[in-house]
Design a protein around this motif. Structure first.
Motif, short mmCIF file in Angstrom:
data_model
loop_
_atom_site.label_atom_id
_atom_site.label_comp_id
_atom_site.label_asym_id
_atom_site.label_seq_id
_atom_site.Cartn_x
_atom_site.Cartn_y
_atom_site.Cartn_z
N TYR A 6 31.55 39.17 45.04
CA TYR A 6 32.17 40.16 45.94
C TYR A 6 31.92 39.79 47.41
N LEU A 7 30.68 39.44 47.72
CA LEU A 7 30.34 39.11 49.11
C LEU A 7 31.02 37.82 49.56
N GLN A 8 31.13 36.85 48.67
CA GLN A 8 31.84 35.61 49.00
C GLN A 8 33.30 35.89 49.31
N ALA A 9 33.90 36.75 48.51
CA ALA A 9 35.31 37.10 48.75
C ALA A 9 35.48 37.80 50.09
N LEU A 10 34.56 38.74 50.39
CA LEU A 10 34.63 39.47 51.66
C LEU A 10 34.51 38.50 52.84
N LEU A 11 33.56 37.58 52.78
CA LEU A 11 33.37 36.62 53.87
C LEU A 11 34.59 35.71 54.02
N VAL A 48 46.41 37.83 53.66
CA VAL A 48 45.04 37.71 53.16
C VAL A 48 44.78 38.74 52.06
N GLY A 49 45.30 39.95 52.23
CA GLY A 49 45.12 40.99 51.22
C GLY A 49 45.80 40.64 49.91
N THR A 50 46.98 40.05 49.98
CA THR A 50 47.69 39.65 48.77
C THR A 50 46.95 38.54 48.04
N LEU A 51 46.49 37.55 48.80
CA LEU A 51 45.73 36.45 48.18
C LEU A 51 44.41 36.96 47.60
N GLY A 52 43.77 37.88 48.31
CA GLY A 52 42.53 38.46 47.79
C GLY A 52 42.76 39.23 46.50
N ILE A 54 44.91 38.65 44.13
CA ILE A 54 45.09 37.77 42.96
C ILE A 54 44.00 36.70 42.87
N TRP A 55 42.94 36.86 43.69
CA TRP A 55 41.79 35.97 43.63
C TRP A 55 41.28 35.94 42.19
N PRO A 56 41.16 34.75 41.55
CA PRO A 56 40.71 34.69 40.16
C PRO A 56 39.27 35.19 40.00
N ALA A 57 39.08 36.12 39.11
CA ALA A 57 37.74 36.67 38.85
C ALA A 57 37.15 35.94 37.65
N GLY A 58 36.07 35.20 37.90
CA GLY A 58 35.44 34.45 36.82
C GLY A 58 36.33 33.39 36.21
N GLY A 59 37.28 32.90 36.99
CA GLY A 59 38.17 31.85 36.50
C GLY A 59 39.33 32.35 35.67
N ALA A 60 39.40 33.67 35.43
CA ALA A 60 40.49 34.22 34.62
C ALA A 60 41.77 34.37 35.44
N ALA A 61 42.89 34.31 34.75
CA ALA A 61 44.18 34.48 35.42
C ALA A 61 44.30 35.92 35.93
N PRO A 62 45.04 36.16 37.03
CA PRO A 62 45.21 37.52 37.55
C PRO A 62 45.79 38.45 36.48
N ASN A 63 45.23 39.66 36.40
CA ASN A 63 45.73 40.63 35.43
C ASN A 63 46.78 41.53 36.05
N ALA A 64 47.23 42.51 35.29
CA ALA A 64 48.33 43.37 35.73
C ALA A 64 47.96 44.16 36.99
N ARG A 65 46.70 44.64 37.05
CA ARG A 65 46.31 45.43 38.22
C ARG A 65 46.25 44.56 39.47
N PHE A 131 40.86 44.36 47.83
CA PHE A 131 40.21 43.48 46.85
C PHE A 131 39.55 44.30 45.75
N VAL A 132 38.80 45.33 46.14
CA VAL A 132 38.08 46.16 45.18
C VAL A 132 39.06 46.88 44.26
N ALA A 133 40.17 47.39 44.82
CA ALA A 133 41.17 48.06 44.00
C ALA A 133 41.78 47.09 42.98
N ALA A 134 42.10 45.88 43.43
CA ALA A 134 42.72 44.90 42.55
C ALA A 134 41.80 44.47 41.42
N HIS A 135 40.50 44.44 41.71
CA HIS A 135 39.54 43.91 40.74
C HIS A 135 38.76 45.02 40.02
N ALA A 136 39.33 46.22 39.97
CA ALA A 136 38.71 47.29 39.18
C ALA A 136 38.56 46.82 37.74
N PRO A 137 37.42 47.08 37.11
CA PRO A 137 37.12 46.47 35.80
C PRO A 137 37.90 47.02 34.62
#
Length: 271
Positions: A6-11, A48-52, A54-65, A131-137
């Protein structure tokens, strides 16, 4: 995602926005039109917000959210950025930034660069909310995701309507020198700012949940946007300019019309 991720993405997003606003400073210096600053800021937040999102989480492809939030961010950015670009193209300079330059004097170029960098880093929580909204678990789209869509579309529609009403008012020669107080502008002195703020409520709607402690960070977006619009770069410099150009007409408008939240017109002191 881990705290480190999360912090790496923010920076990374903050640095990207900083570079883009440095480019905005170059454009402003070369064109002499500071109106392009807001255009570039809007498109930069969108990019930047759009790219953030769809930022891959743990190497997984972007999901629907992630794709949903990316589309919401891009839609907001393209609508607002295009509007500001058209507006900027038709003026010699933005009166708010021009007033800052007058106050700064010979130090204006340096002060403008620092101002835009402060704006970039200060906008980082806005990007993080996306970013946080897109990556809700949560797996799959939920009712609150669809509610977030409705909130953002309502904000975009309200802001577009306010912009259209103001444009139509100004296009009528009979209104030259008058204050726009028709439609949404009868209920709020800045309905476009209000509905812009509504747009930023969509990300907490999507992000907040019991299984997402990072969702609390999304609340910074509407809080900071309210502060920016009402107390810093939005209402204060614009109303100073309107008082200089419209005088008592604008003071009377202030006395009967809410500054931000749409409310019925009233008599009395300024809201």
């Amino acid at each position: 995602m881990t705290i480190v991720e999360y912090l790496q993405a923010l920076l990374a997003m903050a640095l990207a926005l900083s570079l883009l606003m440095a480019a905005a400073w170059v454009v402003q210096q070369r064109t002499g039109n500071s109106g392009w600053v807001d255009t570039i800021w809007t498109f930069s937040i969108g990019l930047v917000g759009t790219l953030g999102a769809i930022w891959p989480a743990g190497g997984a492809a972007p999901n629907a959210r992630q794709w949903l939030v990316a589309v919401l961010v891009a839609t907001w950015s393209l609508r607002l950025g295009s509007h500001v670009a058209v507006r900027s193209r038709g003026v010699a300079d933005d009166p708010r930034y021009a007033e800052y330059a007058r106050q700064w004097g010979a130090a204006a170029p340096r002060r403008m660069f620092l101002f835009l960098q402060q704006q970039a880093w200060g906008s980082s929580p806005l990007l993080f909310a996306m970013f946080v909204a897109a990556h809700a678990p949560a797996i799959g789209l939920r009712l609150q995701d669809y509610l977030g869509i409705l909130v953002l579309l309502a904000g975009i529609a309200g802001e577009a309507l306010a912009d259209a009403q103001l444009k139509a008012f100004r296009a009528d020669p009979a209104n030259k020198g008058k204050v726009c107080d028709v439609g949404l502008w009868r209920w709020s002195r800045h309905p476009n700012y209000f509905f812009e703020w509504v747009c930023w409520l969509s990300y907490p709607v999507i992000a907040l949940s019991f299984d997402n402690p990072w969702g609390l960070a999304s609340l910074l977006a509407p809080v900071l946007m309210y502060w920016f619009l009402v107390h810093v770069t939005g209402i204060p410099p614009l109303e100073q300019q309107m008082l200089r150009s419209r005088g008592e007409r604008y003071r009377a408008y202030q006395a009967r019309t809410s500054a931000f939240f749409p409310l019925p017109p009233h008599n009395g002191t300024a809201a």
